[in-house]
Design a protein around this motif. Structure first.
Motif: not given
Length: 405
Positions: A136, A269-270, A272-273, A281-282
């Motif tokens: 990501n 990043g991102g 934790t979706r 959030g991360y």
């Protein structure tokens, strides 16, 4: 001077950068035939520091994830690069050993990442010379010898498309021809308006290098590309960490079917979706501030990334590829909660090294500084891959015990 149209075209390709951002030209050494595959894995903000800074070979990461690889790996505890400092600027420097904003302080050193050093210094033996894949979106970690960030493939579906989807040869040939035409036009304009400035010298070298890359790619278009049907659901794209085993699997398939010898797998990043048990959030979790509930969630992220890495290394070993494949996990951040690069961790697997299982890099038993640095580790990878010139970020030394010294 270079006309505006061609400068804009060059910029769109990532070749034109401000003069002060161009690295000093370096003589290009003869390219080598790689003796090993190399896979680099990074987690942008690093792992929870408490689980790798304490306990040595008995730390959580070694006992819960990698205990089965006792003879096939080295845990380098406390490894980092002197002078890197801290802050988020160290994230893009994960595999360079030098921050981008520090490169002007060391004009004698080349700002380049390990993967690009391996790629630019080796002969292309597979259709893809290097696969740079971001699970990501994250910061760039791949930088060529002209201090330019290299574009990654982002997302699971795009990665599969790059490596194994059916291809349109005419479209690929047209793309290469178009890019070569742009570069050759720029080269002509450089010759026409040549003043001999350092920026022009570097730009000329950059153009020549990019043309060479296109020529190598064109040769491999003649080789039939294997087709591999997708083995994952389309919604896997929306769940990067729960589905990251697919990303590792595609790297394995690319190595096994000889579609590449070099790969970078980056977790940005991102993360934790759609990850069960995560409420933050991360970035918030990595800067946990010591809150137990945030540390608990951060460990869930570590579990997915390192669990996937364990299964990947296990598959390499079962498939007979581990001795021929160097796998290195490293992160720019040693402790994101403190914005620190000091006393980090690296996990080195396979590749035919004289593995130590555990190696303390910061201080020895008598309290004296040892400091095996990240650059020494990267030089070790170059040596094991067959390079005679192993200088990296000004360093000419390897980690000697990895070679039995």
């Amino acid at each position: 001077m270079i006309d505006r149209r061609n400068l804009l075209k060059l910029s769109a390709m990532g070749l034109a950068v401000p003069g002060q951002a161009l690295a000093a030209s370096k003589p290009i050494s003869p390219r080598v035939k790689l003796k090993k595959n190399v896979v680099l894995v990074c987690l942008d903000l690093g792992m929870y520091a408490g689980n790798h800074r304490e306990g040595g070979a008995s730390c959580k990461y070694m006992t819960e994830y990698f205990s089965e690889f006792k003879d096939d790996m080295t845990f380098l505890q406390g490894i980092s690069e002197p002078g890197m400092g801290g802050g988020h600027e160290v994230q893009p420097a994960t595999f360079t050993g030098m921050r981008y904003d520090h490169r002007s302080h060391y004009p004698e050193r080349q700002f380049i990442s390990l993967d690009q050093r391996l790629a630019s210094g080796s002969i292309q033996e597979t259709r893809n010379k290097l696969l740079y894949h971001q699970v990501n979106k994250g910061d760039f970690v791949s930088w060529n010898q002209f201090a330019q960030p290299m574009p990654p493939t982002r997302g699971l579906n795009a990665f599969h498309e790059q490596v194994f989807s059916k291809t349109d040869l005419n479209k690929d040939k047209a793309y290469i021809k178009r890019e070569r035409d742009i570069l050759e036009t720029l080269a002509r304009n450089l010759r026409r308006y040549w003043k001999g400035s350092p920026q022009e010298v570097d730009l000329k070298a950059s153009v020549a290098y990019q043309i060479e890359v296109l020529n190598e790619r064109e040769k491999w278009l003649k080789v039939k590309k294997p087709y591999l049907k997708k083995g994952f659901a389309e919604n896997a794209e929306a769940s990067p960490l729960p589905s990251c085993h697919h990303n590792y699997q595609l790297v394995y398939d690319a190595l096994e079917q000889e579609q590449t010898k070099l790969a970078v797998l980056q977790f940005g990043g991102g993360l934790t979706r759609n990850l069960e048990g995560i409420t933050h959030g991360y970035h918030t979790l990595s800067h946990h501030g010591g809150y137990p509930e945030r540390i608990y969630e951060l460990e869930i992220i570590d579990n997915k990334v390192l669990g996937g890495l364990r299964d990947f290394v296990r598959k390499l070993k079962e498939g007979g590829l581990l001795d021929d494949t160097i796998v290195l996990f490293h992160s720019g951040m040693a402790d994101a909660s403190a914005h620190s690069n000091k006393n980090g961790a690296a996990f080195l697997f396979g590749g035919g090294f004289k593995h130590q299982n555990y190696l303390k890099c910061s201080v020895d038993e008598k309290g004296k500084e040892v400091k095996y640095t990240s650059s020494q580790l990267f030089s070790s990878v170059l040596k094991q891959s067959g390079f005679s010139n192993i200088t990296f970020n000004g360093n000419k030394d390897v980690v000697p015990v990895l070679f039995g010294a």
